[in-house]
Design a protein around this motif. Sequence first.
Motif, PDB file in Angstrom:
ATOM      1  N   LEU A 203       0.831  -1.209   0.000  1.00 28.93           N
ATOM      2  CA  LEU A 203       0.000   0.000   0.000  1.00 28.93           C
ATOM      3  C   LEU A 203       0.865   1.258   0.000  1.00 28.93           C
ATOM      4  O   LEU A 203       0.539   2.245  -0.678  1.00 28.93           O
ATOM      5  CB  LEU A 203      -0.943  -0.011   1.203  1.00 28.93           C
ATOM      6  CG  LEU A 203      -1.979  -1.140   1.225  1.00 28.93           C
ATOM      7  CD1 LEU A 203      -2.813  -1.072   2.498  1.00 28.93           C
ATOM      8  CD2 LEU A 203      -2.872  -1.107  -0.007  1.00 28.93           C
ATOM      9  N   ASP A 204       1.961   1.229   0.756  1.00 25.20           N
ATOM     10  CA  ASP A 204       2.876   2.379   0.739  1.00 25.20           C
ATOM     11  C   ASP A 204       3.480   2.564  -0.652  1.00 25.20           C
ATOM     12  O   ASP A 204       3.625   3.694  -1.134  1.00 25.20           O
ATOM     13  CB  ASP A 204       3.989   2.180   1.767  1.00 25.20           C
ATOM     14  CG  ASP A 204       3.505   2.387   3.198  1.00 25.20           C
ATOM     15  OD1 ASP A 204       2.419   2.964   3.383  1.00 25.20           O
ATOM     16  OD2 ASP A 204       4.231   1.960   4.124  1.00 25.20           O
ATOM     17  N   ALA A 207       0.934   4.110  -3.030  1.00 21.20           N
ATOM     18  CA  ALA A 207       0.766   5.554  -2.818  1.00 21.20           C
ATOM     19  C   ALA A 207       1.939   6.345  -3.378  1.00 21.20           C
ATOM     20  O   ALA A 207       1.770   7.472  -3.867  1.00 21.20           O
ATOM     21  CB  ALA A 207       0.593   5.833  -1.328  1.00 21.20           C
ATOM     22  N   ALA A 208       3.124   5.764  -3.342  1.00 18.36           N
ATOM     23  CA  ALA A 208       4.318   6.495  -3.761  1.00 18.36           C
ATOM     24  C   ALA A 208       4.589   6.391  -5.254  1.00 18.36           C
ATOM     25  O   ALA A 208       5.033   7.368  -5.879  1.00 18.36           O
ATOM     26  CB  ALA A 208       5.533   5.976  -2.990  1.00 18.36           C
ATOM     27  N   THR A 215      -6.650   8.887  -8.457  1.00 22.81           N
ATOM     28  CA  THR A 215      -6.751   8.887  -6.998  1.00 22.81           C
ATOM     29  C   THR A 215      -6.812   7.457  -6.484  1.00 22.81           C
ATOM     30  O   THR A 215      -7.317   6.556  -7.151  1.00 22.81           O
ATOM     31  CB  THR A 215      -7.997   9.645  -6.502  1.00 22.81           C
ATOM     32  OG1 THR A 215      -9.185   9.004  -7.014  1.00 22.81           O
ATOM     33  CG2 THR A 215      -7.974  11.099  -6.944  1.00 22.81           C
ATOM     34  N   LEU A 216      -6.273   7.284  -5.273  1.00 20.51           N
ATOM     35  CA  LEU A 216      -6.271   5.986  -4.591  1.00 20.51           C
ATOM     36  C   LEU A 216      -6.795   6.186  -3.182  1.00 20.51           C
ATOM     37  O   LEU A 216      -6.341   7.085  -2.467  1.00 20.51           O
ATOM     38  CB  LEU A 216      -4.845   5.418  -4.539  1.00 20.51           C
ATOM     39  CG  LEU A 216      -4.540   4.355  -3.460  1.00 20.51           C
ATOM     40  CD1 LEU A 216      -5.284   3.064  -3.759  1.00 20.51           C
ATOM     41  CD2 LEU A 216      -3.039   4.107  -3.363  1.00 20.51           C
ATOM     42  N   ASN A 217      -7.763   5.360  -2.786  1.00 20.85           N
ATOM     43  CA  ASN A 217      -8.228   5.364  -1.405  1.00 20.85           C
ATOM     44  C   ASN A 217      -8.270   3.939  -0.891  1.00 20.85           C
ATOM     45  O   ASN A 217      -8.856   3.052  -1.529  1.00 20.85           O
ATOM     46  CB  ASN A 217      -9.629   5.969  -1.277  1.00 20.85           C
ATOM     47  CG  ASN A 217     -10.121   5.965   0.161  1.00 20.85           C
ATOM     48  OD1 ASN A 217      -9.499   6.562   1.036  1.00 20.85           O
ATOM     49  ND2 ASN A 217     -11.229   5.271   0.422  1.00 20.85           N
ATOM     50  N   VAL A 238      -9.452  -1.371  -2.118  1.00 19.34           N
ATOM     51  CA  VAL A 238      -8.966  -0.083  -2.595  1.00 19.34           C
ATOM     52  C   VAL A 238      -9.905   0.464  -3.671  1.00 19.34           C
ATOM     53  O   VAL A 238     -10.508  -0.291  -4.453  1.00 19.34           O
ATOM     54  CB  VAL A 238      -7.526  -0.178  -3.141  1.00 19.34           C
ATOM     55  CG1 VAL A 238      -6.579  -0.587  -2.026  1.00 19.34           C
ATOM     56  CG2 VAL A 238      -7.430  -1.149  -4.309  1.00 19.34           C
TER      57      VAL A 238
END
Length: 350
Positions: A203-204, A207-208, A215-217, A238
């Motif tokens: 997940l990190d 995001a990077a 967009t990512l949630n 996600v």
Amino acid sequence: MSTDVVDLTRRLVRIPSVSGSPGESDVLELLLGTFDDRYRVRTLRGPDGGLRAVAVVPAVPTGPLMVFTGHVDVVPTGDPDAWARPPFSGDLTDGRVWGRGTTDMKGGVAAIVASLDAAPAGSAVAALFTVEEETGSRGAADAATLLDGLDTGLLVVAEPTDGRVVRGHRGVTWLRVVTDGVAAHGSAPHLGRNAISGLTRVLDRAAAEGTGWDTLNVGTIGGGTAVNVVPDLAWARVDLRTTDPLADPAAWWREQPDLAAVEPELALPAVLLDPDDPEVVRLGIEPDDRVVGYFTDAAVLTGALGCDRVVLLGPGQTDLAHRRDESVAVDALHRAVADYTDLITRWDHR
């Protein structure tokens, strides 16, 4: 008798209609009684007899129709005590109607009803009201069957757009991603492999450096069996949004070697209005160059109805949807009715 858009909004909000609840049918039942003999009402019911969709069509359909659409379900409220006003009160104060669904999108639904009520007899206008939009537009495809045999020339979606036509909305992909590990005693983590730690790293990394989405949630997450056991399974759901109709947001996730599974849950395309479409130009529609982040039933209805000409225009504020103390301005409701009525007039005289 003309429909009072503010009063109808308040009545709709007072019916708790969280997605999947009996309240969805209750809202649709209320709407059944709001149309006169200029229209024919078509209904779709589920196995339990509850309403699943309502379509309103001209008594004598003519030519391609302008079809307004809105969903009647709402998202959960969370802790109702955290709201300044009860979430299903429909309070009218400070020039606003307050409560869950005022913006998303019972105010828009009420404006649709009021504009059809104001339309002259014989107008080429219809409406389609759906359920379970908030859980992935699960009611839209079945609802579209109520318009079988009719020609949809323009789809107007009454989702919140701050009262301005927007260019469209993003596509959405929901995934459930899974990591596995090796269980061991919590006192000897070196003997196992922690699935939660592995999921966190993915997940990190997403995001990077993840690609294929705007967009990512990370909406939900879980894993493990007990605090003193190294977890051998972890998962996250996600939400990925993109304006690129050719993007494959799941591709990046499928390429991650430390994921044990990538399970698709929902994939809806972006919907974009062509401002140079001759019909759009003739109608005088000038969309903002803005693409909203949320998805709508249009992602399903365009294919189901064979119409890719979609106008997103609604009275609510986009930044109030799904939030605590949701509300809609009374002025915005009246303006939406005027805008919809003007669209109907222009459509009839194009």
